[in-house]
Design a protein around this motif. Structure first.
Motif, mmCIF file in Angstrom:
data_model
loop_
_atom_site.group_PDB
_atom_site.id
_atom_site.type_symbol
_atom_site.label_atom_id
_atom_site.label_comp_id
_atom_site.label_asym_id
_atom_site.label_seq_id
_atom_site.Cartn_x
_atom_site.Cartn_y
_atom_site.Cartn_z
ATOM 1 N N VAL A 5 9.782 8.659 -88.030
ATOM 2 C CA VAL A 5 10.771 9.623 -87.552
ATOM 3 C C VAL A 5 10.962 10.679 -88.636
ATOM 4 O O VAL A 5 11.278 10.350 -89.788
ATOM 5 N N LEU A 6 10.758 11.943 -88.284
ATOM 6 C CA LEU A 6 10.893 13.040 -89.233
ATOM 7 C C LEU A 6 12.170 13.814 -88.923
ATOM 8 O O LEU A 6 12.488 14.063 -87.762
ATOM 9 N N PHE A 7 12.893 14.199 -89.955
ATOM 10 C CA PHE A 7 14.152 14.916 -89.787
ATOM 11 C C PHE A 7 14.053 16.328 -90.369
ATOM 12 O O PHE A 7 13.347 16.560 -91.347
ATOM 13 N N SER A 8 14.771 17.238 -89.744
ATOM 14 C CA SER A 8 14.856 18.605 -90.240
ATOM 15 C C SER A 8 16.315 18.936 -90.507
ATOM 16 O O SER A 8 17.202 18.551 -89.735
ATOM 17 N N GLU A 9 16.580 19.654 -91.584
ATOM 18 C CA GLU A 9 17.952 20.006 -91.926
ATOM 19 C C GLU A 9 18.492 21.143 -91.068
ATOM 20 O O GLU A 9 19.691 21.381 -91.024
ATOM 21 N N LYS A 10 17.611 21.860 -90.386
ATOM 22 C CA LYS A 10 18.054 22.959 -89.532
ATOM 23 C C LYS A 10 17.212 23.005 -88.266
ATOM 24 O O LYS A 10 16.120 22.423 -88.204
ATOM 25 N N ASN A 11 17.726 23.675 -87.256
ATOM 26 C CA ASN A 11 16.999 23.839 -86.006
ATOM 27 C C ASN A 11 15.922 24.903 -86.191
ATOM 28 O O ASN A 11 16.223 26.088 -86.300
ATOM 29 N N MET A 12 14.673 24.467 -86.229
ATOM 30 C CA MET A 12 13.563 25.382 -86.480
ATOM 31 C C MET A 12 12.950 25.932 -85.193
ATOM 32 O O MET A 12 12.074 26.782 -85.242
ATOM 33 N N GLY A 13 13.405 25.415 -84.049
ATOM 34 C CA GLY A 13 12.788 25.803 -82.792
ATOM 35 C C GLY A 13 11.652 24.852 -82.450
ATOM 36 O O GLY A 13 11.118 24.151 -83.317
ATOM 37 N N PRO A 14 11.242 24.814 -81.175
ATOM 38 C CA PRO A 14 10.242 23.832 -80.745
ATOM 39 C C PRO A 14 8.866 24.006 -81.370
ATOM 40 O O PRO A 14 8.195 23.022 -81.672
ATOM 41 N N GLY A 15 8.437 25.251 -81.567
ATOM 42 C CA GLY A 15 7.101 25.474 -82.134
ATOM 43 C C GLY A 15 6.987 24.977 -83.557
ATOM 44 O O GLY A 15 6.101 24.191 -83.902
ATOM 45 N N ALA A 16 7.898 25.419 -84.408
ATOM 46 C CA ALA A 16 7.871 25.020 -85.817
ATOM 47 C C ALA A 16 8.079 23.516 -85.980
ATOM 48 O O ALA A 16 7.441 22.877 -86.831
ATOM 49 N N THR A 17 8.946 22.939 -85.145
ATOM 50 C CA THR A 17 9.203 21.503 -85.219
ATOM 51 C C THR A 17 7.951 20.705 -84.879
ATOM 52 O O THR A 17 7.609 19.734 -85.567
ATOM 53 N N ARG A 18 7.268 21.110 -83.821
ATOM 54 C CA ARG A 18 6.030 20.413 -83.454
ATOM 55 C C ARG A 18 4.966 20.570 -84.539
ATOM 56 O O ARG A 18 4.181 19.648 -84.795
ATOM 57 N N ASN A 19 4.937 21.722 -85.190
ATOM 58 C CA ASN A 19 3.955 21.923 -86.261
ATOM 59 C C ASN A 19 4.164 20.942 -87.411
ATOM 60 O O ASN A 19 3.196 20.501 -88.043
ATOM 61 N N VAL A 20 5.420 20.602 -87.687
ATOM 62 C CA VAL A 20 5.712 19.604 -88.727
ATOM 63 C C VAL A 20 5.114 18.262 -88.323
ATOM 64 O O VAL A 20 4.458 17.579 -89.123
ATOM 65 N N GLY A 21 5.332 17.864 -87.068
ATOM 66 C CA GLY A 21 4.786 16.598 -86.599
ATOM 67 C C GLY A 21 3.268 16.590 -86.590
ATOM 68 O O GLY A 21 2.636 15.590 -86.961
ATOM 69 N N ILE A 22 2.660 17.708 -86.185
ATOM 70 C CA ILE A 22 1.201 17.802 -86.160
ATOM 71 C C ILE A 22 0.625 17.641 -87.566
ATOM 72 O O ILE A 22 -0.382 16.951 -87.778
ATOM 73 N N LYS A 23 1.265 18.259 -88.538
ATOM 74 C CA LYS A 23 0.795 18.161 -89.919
ATOM 75 C C LYS A 23 0.810 16.721 -90.416
ATOM 76 O O LYS A 23 -0.072 16.298 -91.179
ATOM 77 N N GLU A 24 1.795 15.945 -89.977
ATOM 78 C CA GLU A 24 1.930 14.552 -90.421
ATOM 79 C C GLU A 24 1.080 13.580 -89.615
ATOM 80 O O GLU A 24 0.884 12.439 -90.032
ATOM 81 N N ALA A 25 0.573 14.006 -88.461
ATOM 82 C CA ALA A 25 -0.177 13.106 -87.580
ATOM 83 C C ALA A 25 -1.479 12.657 -88.238
ATOM 84 O O ALA A 25 -2.205 13.465 -88.821
ATOM 85 N N LYS A 26 -1.785 11.371 -88.120
ATOM 86 C CA LYS A 26 -2.977 10.798 -88.757
ATOM 87 C C LYS A 26 -4.043 10.353 -87.758
ATOM 88 O O LYS A 26 -5.159 10.031 -88.145
ATOM 89 N N GLY A 27 -3.708 10.310 -86.475
ATOM 90 C CA GLY A 27 -4.643 9.794 -85.475
ATOM 91 C C GLY A 27 -5.685 10.796 -85.032
ATOM 92 O O GLY A 27 -5.687 11.959 -85.449
ATOM 93 N N ASP A 28 -6.580 10.339 -84.159
ATOM 94 C CA ASP A 28 -7.666 11.179 -83.646
ATOM 95 C C ASP A 28 -7.225 12.029 -82.455
ATOM 96 O O ASP A 28 -7.896 12.995 -82.102
ATOM 97 N N TRP A 29 -6.107 11.638 -81.825
ATOM 98 C CA TRP A 29 -5.631 12.324 -80.629
ATOM 99 C C TRP A 29 -4.161 12.653 -80.779
ATOM 100 O O TRP A 29 -3.416 11.939 -81.434
ATOM 101 N N ILE A 30 -3.749 13.749 -80.128
ATOM 102 C CA ILE A 30 -2.344 14.172 -80.181
ATOM 103 C C ILE A 30 -1.843 14.454 -78.766
ATOM 104 O O ILE A 30 -2.554 15.052 -77.952
ATOM 105 N N THR A 31 -0.627 14.013 -78.495
ATOM 106 C CA THR A 31 0.065 14.353 -77.261
ATOM 107 C C THR A 31 1.539 14.533 -77.588
ATOM 108 O O THR A 31 1.967 14.267 -78.712
#
Length: 265
Positions: A5-31
């Motif tokens: 679970v990743l937390f953000s100190e401010k509301n970055m909007g859906p695009g920027a928030t998803r980019n944080v999760g994508i950067k941390e993703a380690k698997g071969d597939w993303i959804t």
């Protein structure tokens, strides 16, 4: 199963928030799954089996909209695709979202999601699909999208109108001349139809809307000859005729009718 679970100190909007999760993703597939939506219990299994069995880079499924006290409604976008074996035809399907896709991680990581508050999937998903060599489709509805009353993402506003314009510019500026018919059609749908409809509902002045229309038509003067125009509903076709003629009264009447139809759904 590695769950973080990743937390953000401010509301970055859906695009920027998803980019944080994508950067941390380690698997071969993303959804993706929005906070108030849900999958069928076997969605991931079905979609993963599909891409592996067909050696695909991405799979797209249908989804259902769920309304409070009104039940659910399946949205069959897959049947609207002219040829489901054609990547260009899939890209030209306008009603796509991150949530209906399972896609290779390296494709997703190569292009960051547009940091918009509305339309970030419209802006980015076509670019991901352009990088795919094969895309599979599933006609089953495997994702449930909860339609909240009063949701800001559903409320017409000038910001939403401007985000739709920015979303198309994000796609067109990065498409490098490939799948040109599909990209042009997305512009017709997001700019001339969706953008003008949203702007009119939001009370944007017609002079501003007219500049918006003129700007697109000057860049795509042959848009009426686009091969995907005939996939649109009669309502959308009539609306586009009003836009082409810049018949503002007709645009306003149809925008009002659309508002009523949406409320009855």
């Amino acid at each position: 199963l590695d769950i973080r679970v990743l937390f953000s100190e401010k509301n970055m909007g859906p695009g920027a928030t998803r980019n944080v999760g994508i950067k941390e993703a380690k698997g071969d597939w993303i959804t993706f799954c929005d906070a108030d939506d849900w999958y069928t219990y076997d969605r991931l299994e079905i979609m993963l089996n599909k891409v592996l069995s067909e050696s695909s880079d991405c799979v797209i499924c249908n989804y259902s909209r769920v309304y409070l006290n009104k039940g659910e409604r399946k949205i069959d976008n897959i049947s609207e695709i002219k040829n489901p074996n054609s990547i260009q035809d899939i890209i030209a399907m306008p009603s796509k979202s991150f949530d209906t896709c399972l896609i290779k991680s390296d494709i997703v990581k190569a292009i960051p999601i547009a940091e918009l508050y509305n339309g970030e999937d419209y802006a980015t998903l076509p670019l991901w699909l352009q990088r795919c060599k094969k895309i599979s489709v599933i006609k089953d509805s495997l994702y449930y999208y909860y339609m909240r009353e009063g949701s800001l993402s559903r409320k017409p506003s000038k910001d939403t109108f401007l985000n739709m314009k920015a979303a198309f510019e994000y796609v067109s500026d990065r498409s490098a001349g490939i799948y040109e018919d599909a990209v042009e059609f997305l512009g017709v749908y997001y700019i001339l139809y969706g953008g003008v409809l949203t702007a009119t509902k939001a009370g944007v002045g017609f002079k501003d809307i007219e500049r918006y229309i003129t700007g697109f038509i000057s860049e795509y003067p042959n848009w009426k000859d686009n091969p995907y125009i005939d996939t649109l509903s009669k309502f959308k076709m009539i609306f586009l005729k009003m836009v082409d003629k810049k018949f503002y009264l007709g645009i306003k009447i149809m925008s009002f009718a659309h508002r009523v139809i949406v409320k009855l759904m």
